[in-house]
Design an enzyme around this catalytic site. Structure first.
Site, mmCIF file in Angstrom:
data_model
loop_
_atom_site.group_PDB
_atom_site.id
_atom_site.type_symbol
_atom_site.label_atom_id
_atom_site.label_comp_id
_atom_site.label_asym_id
_atom_site.label_seq_id
_atom_site.Cartn_x
_atom_site.Cartn_y
_atom_site.Cartn_z
ATOM 1 N N CYS A 125 4.547 -11.883 1.024
ATOM 2 C CA CYS A 125 5.300 -10.671 0.684
ATOM 3 C C CYS A 125 6.734 -10.698 1.225
ATOM 4 C CB CYS A 125 4.559 -9.469 1.243
ATOM 5 S SG CYS A 125 4.150 -9.670 2.986
ATOM 6 N N LYS A 182 -12.185 -2.880 1.764
ATOM 7 C CA LYS A 182 -12.358 -3.356 0.386
ATOM 8 C C LYS A 182 -11.488 -4.596 0.156
ATOM 9 C CE LYS A 182 -10.359 -2.728 -3.416
ATOM 10 N NZ LYS A 182 -10.427 -4.136 -3.867
ATOM 11 N N THR A 190 3.551 -3.060 -4.973
ATOM 12 C CA THR A 190 4.252 -1.772 -4.962
ATOM 13 C C THR A 190 3.681 -0.848 -6.038
ATOM 14 O OG1 THR A 190 6.227 -2.734 -4.007
ATOM 15 C CG2 THR A 190 6.538 -0.714 -5.279
ATOM 16 N N GLU A 196 1.827 -1.368 2.973
ATOM 17 C CA GLU A 196 2.560 -2.634 3.121
ATOM 18 C C GLU A 196 2.648 -3.230 1.726
ATOM 19 O OE1 GLU A 196 3.926 -3.744 5.767
ATOM 20 O OE2 GLU A 196 2.978 -2.641 7.395
ATOM 21 N N GLU A 229 9.479 -9.143 -7.875
ATOM 22 C CA GLU A 229 8.725 -10.036 -7.012
ATOM 23 C C GLU A 229 7.928 -11.009 -7.878
ATOM 24 O OE1 GLU A 229 5.246 -8.464 -4.944
ATOM 25 O OE2 GLU A 229 6.010 -9.351 -3.105
HETATM 26 P P1 NAD Z 1 -2.656 -5.541 -5.845
HETATM 27 O O1 NAD Z 1 -1.863 -4.342 -5.525
HETATM 28 O O2 NAD Z 1 -2.933 -5.845 -7.252
HETATM 29 O O3 NAD Z 1 -4.072 -5.479 -5.113
HETATM 30 C C1 NAD Z 1 -4.182 -5.323 -3.700
HETATM 31 C C2 NAD Z 1 -5.517 -4.678 -3.396
HETATM 32 O O4 NAD Z 1 -5.513 -3.337 -3.859
HETATM 33 C C3 NAD Z 1 -6.709 -5.324 -4.060
HETATM 34 O O5 NAD Z 1 -7.817 -5.222 -3.182
HETATM 35 C C4 NAD Z 1 -6.921 -4.463 -5.297
HETATM 36 O O6 NAD Z 1 -8.243 -4.507 -5.772
HETATM 37 C C5 NAD Z 1 -6.567 -3.093 -4.777
HETATM 38 N N1 NAD Z 1 -6.015 -2.142 -5.740
HETATM 39 C C6 NAD Z 1 -5.175 -2.379 -6.761
HETATM 40 N N2 NAD Z 1 -4.825 -1.227 -7.354
HETATM 41 C C7 NAD Z 1 -5.425 -0.233 -6.659
HETATM 42 C C8 NAD Z 1 -5.438 1.191 -6.760
HETATM 43 N N3 NAD Z 1 -4.746 1.821 -7.708
HETATM 44 N N4 NAD Z 1 -6.166 1.888 -5.873
HETATM 45 C C9 NAD Z 1 -6.859 1.267 -4.897
HETATM 46 N N5 NAD Z 1 -6.908 -0.069 -4.749
HETATM 47 C C10 NAD Z 1 -6.185 -0.815 -5.625
HETATM 48 O O7 NAD Z 1 -1.911 -6.754 -5.117
HETATM 49 P P2 NAD Z 1 -2.301 -8.293 -5.129
HETATM 50 O O8 NAD Z 1 -1.814 -8.911 -6.381
HETATM 51 O O9 NAD Z 1 -3.730 -8.455 -4.749
HETATM 52 O O10 NAD Z 1 -1.434 -8.815 -3.884
HETATM 53 C C11 NAD Z 1 -0.131 -9.218 -3.988
HETATM 54 C C12 NAD Z 1 0.803 -8.094 -3.579
HETATM 55 O O11 NAD Z 1 0.560 -7.723 -2.223
HETATM 56 C C13 NAD Z 1 2.249 -8.514 -3.625
HETATM 57 O O12 NAD Z 1 3.016 -7.490 -4.185
HETATM 58 C C14 NAD Z 1 2.610 -8.688 -2.161
HETATM 59 O O13 NAD Z 1 3.978 -8.540 -1.872
HETATM 60 C C15 NAD Z 1 1.800 -7.632 -1.514
HETATM 61 N N6 NAD Z 1 1.630 -7.935 -0.098
HETATM 62 C C16 NAD Z 1 2.297 -7.171 0.815
HETATM 63 C C17 NAD Z 1 2.194 -7.458 2.170
HETATM 64 C C18 NAD Z 1 2.914 -6.648 3.195
HETATM 65 O O14 NAD Z 1 2.549 -6.731 4.373
HETATM 66 N N7 NAD Z 1 3.915 -5.868 2.847
HETATM 67 C C19 NAD Z 1 1.390 -8.519 2.587
HETATM 68 C C20 NAD Z 1 0.739 -9.278 1.634
HETATM 69 C C21 NAD Z 1 0.859 -8.957 0.283
#
Ligand code: NAD
Length: 480
Positions: free
Chosen positions: A289, A180, A234, A254, A387
């Site tokens: 991240c 997804k 997170t 992650e 963050e």
């Molecule tokens: P997000 O958590 O809003 O969304 C990430 C994905 O999860 C999207 O596909 C979203 O549609 C889905 N999603 C959101 N809530 C969900 C839920 N409750 N259940 C299932 N799916 C859900 O994050 P974002 O804004 O898209 O990305 C940025 C974040 O990702 C930052 O916090 C960044 O640090 C983190 N990130 C972490 C890593 C790592 O390897 N640790 C790498 C890249 C990004």
């Protein structure tokens, strides 16, 4: 792009009509023009995708039952098919999320194929079974069996790489996938689906349903999913972990970070505050991240560090992500830009000193934020704790090495980090004391051969390296 408006979803090895006519439309991060659209996946589409992945996994002669060498060949075919689309993939990602094209070529273009070939080679000759001398006088067979149907949920900041960190080891292990993508980056996922089709993977081994968070949550809780692999915030990770906890479903997470760049007092700022420092702190426009966005500076050289960091950041070329000369592109969307600007306002309101940036550049279009440095930041302030996910650095003073380590560790997160010094041994000593999943010495570059992941609120589990295969395997003992 040939056909930026797509009407079907890739499920069960075919392009199928989605359950709803609703679309996800993507805007260019630097142009704000419509780049294209895809069907918005619904719960019904998830059901179809999970059914296809389940059938592919349960087929007694199918993917999971194939000899590893046969799967390895398929992974290599997928790598080749992706490589043929490299230019389109990298340009599409950059146009969507603002990642500079030079970075996209490496991260989104090269790394996914590298990972596919790496895991193909790792499993090619793996028998999947070790035979041990038991303690009871008979041998025990310890088997590594594929876990099953994986729900892979990825964010927008590096969509191709963060998908590959899941499907490359997962496919190698014999799992099948429902992927997804995030609504901000769905067009590159279409190119990926075309590569899967061309690579002739068995139907249902990879299914792709672009959708938002509600549909993502539905996928996480779907009864036919065996494992969840998530990269994202997170906050979302906590919800997903709660669902998986109640279902006793294996999950890797992650999540976010707020890493520290510890500048030791012996450093030659001329060497440190250059290209590697930029990469460690502001890679992907600060939308990385692991970025070391808290810059810890010795009090004895504080002004010098602030000057050096500010002149580096103030001198960065902000512009079109598709221009190879650009160092900082736009934020992925209006929501991200507003979020970053909100933190800049909070930084000012809480008394941090704005040294450079903090505004929108003069360009009329695009979700840009000027790279920003705050000085006189206290580690308790919001911009040092949360963050931001944008090009904003906070310079925090420390008194001695112990104080630097204390401040670096005084964070909810623990994902990346970096230590800057002219003394390697001293740098290693400090790096060992920092509570984090990964850390770099005088640079920060993720090496796919080594496990990557976070401690504390930055996540659970590791991706990359041979360790990632274990995320997709179940251990079974047969007592002979
Ligand atoms: P997000 O958590 O809003 O969304 C990430 C994905 O999860 C999207 O596909 C979203 O549609 C889905 N999603 C959101 N809530 C969900 C839920 N409750 N259940 C299932 N799916 C859900 O994050 P974002 O804004 O898209 O990305 C940025 C974040 O990702 C930052 O916090 C960044 O640090 C983190 N990130 C972490 C890593 C790592 O390897 N640790 C790498 C890249 C990004």
């Amino acid at each position: 792009m040939v056909n930026p408006h797509h009407e079907s979803l890739f499920i069960g090895g075919r392009w199928v009509t989605p359950a709803s006519a609703e679309k996800i439309t993507v805007l260019g991060s630097s142009t704000e023009d419509v780049l294209g659209s895809v069907p918005a996946g619904t719960e019904k589409d998830i059901d179809a995708a999970v059914d296809a992945a389940r059938a592919a996994f349960d087929d007694p002669h199918g993917w999971a039952a194939w000899q590893p060498a046969r799967r390895a060949d398929a992974l290599r075919r997928l790598a080749d098919a992706l490589e043929r689309r490299k230019e389109a993939v990298t340009r599409t990602v950059s146009a969507q999320n603002g990642m500079t094209i030079t970075l996209s070529e490496q991260v989104e273009g090269v790394l996914p194929t590298t990972l596919l070939r790496y895991y193909a080679d790792l499993i090619r000759d793996d028998t999947g079974e070790d035979i041990r001398d038991g303690m009871l006088g008979a041998p025990v067979h310890v088997r590594r069996e594929p876990l099953g149907v994986v729900a892979a949920i990825v964010p927008w900041n590096a969509p191709q790489l963060l998908s590959a960190t899941k499907y490359a080891p997962g496919l190698a292990a014999g799992c099948t996938f429902v992927l997804k993508p995030s609504p901000e980056t769905v067009l590159d996922a279409v190119l990926f689906a075309e590569a899967v089709e061309e690579a002739d993977l068995p139907p249902g081994v990879i299914n792709i349903v672009p959708a938002g968070r509600e549909v993502g949550a539905y996928l996480v809780s779907h009864p036919d999913v065996d494992k969840v692999a998530f990269t994202g915030s997170t906050a979302a990770g906590r919800q997903i972990a709660a669902t998986c906890g109640s279902l006793l479903r294996p999950v890797t997470l992650e999540l976010g970070g707020k890493s520290a760049a510890v500048i030791l007092d012996d450093v030659d700022l001329g060497t440190a505050i250059a290209e590697p420092f930029f990469h460690a702190t502001l890679l992907a426009n600060g939308q990385a991240c692991f970025a070391s966005t808290r810059v810890l500076a010795p009090r004895s050289r504080y002004d010098e560090v602030v000057d050096a960091v500010s002149s580096l950041v103030g001198g960065l070329t902000v512009g079109d992500p598709l221009d190879p000369g650009t160092q900082i592109g736009p934020m992925a969307g209006a929501r991200q830009r507003d979020r970053v600007e909100g933190y800049i306002e909070k930084g000012k309101a809480e008394g941090a000193r704005l040294v450079v940036g903090g505004t929108r550049p003069a360009s009329e279009k695009g979700f840009y934020v000027t790279p920003t440095v705050f000085a006189d930041v206290d580690n308790s302030q919001t911009i040092a704790r949360e963050e931001i996910f944008g090009p904003v650095l906070s310079v925090i003073a420390y008194t001695d090495e112990d104080d630097a380590v204390r401040i670096a560790n005084d964070s909810e997160y623990g994902l990346g980090g970096s230590v800057w010094t002219d003394n390697d041994e001293r740098g290693m000593r400090v790096a060992r004391r920092i509570h984090t999943g990964t850390i770099g010495l005088n640079h920060y570059t993720v090496d796919p051969a080594a496990p990557f992941g976070g401690v504390k609120a930055s996540g659970l589990g590791r991706e990359f390296g041979p360790e990632a295969l274990r995320n997709y395997q179940q251990i079974k003992s047969i007592y002979r």
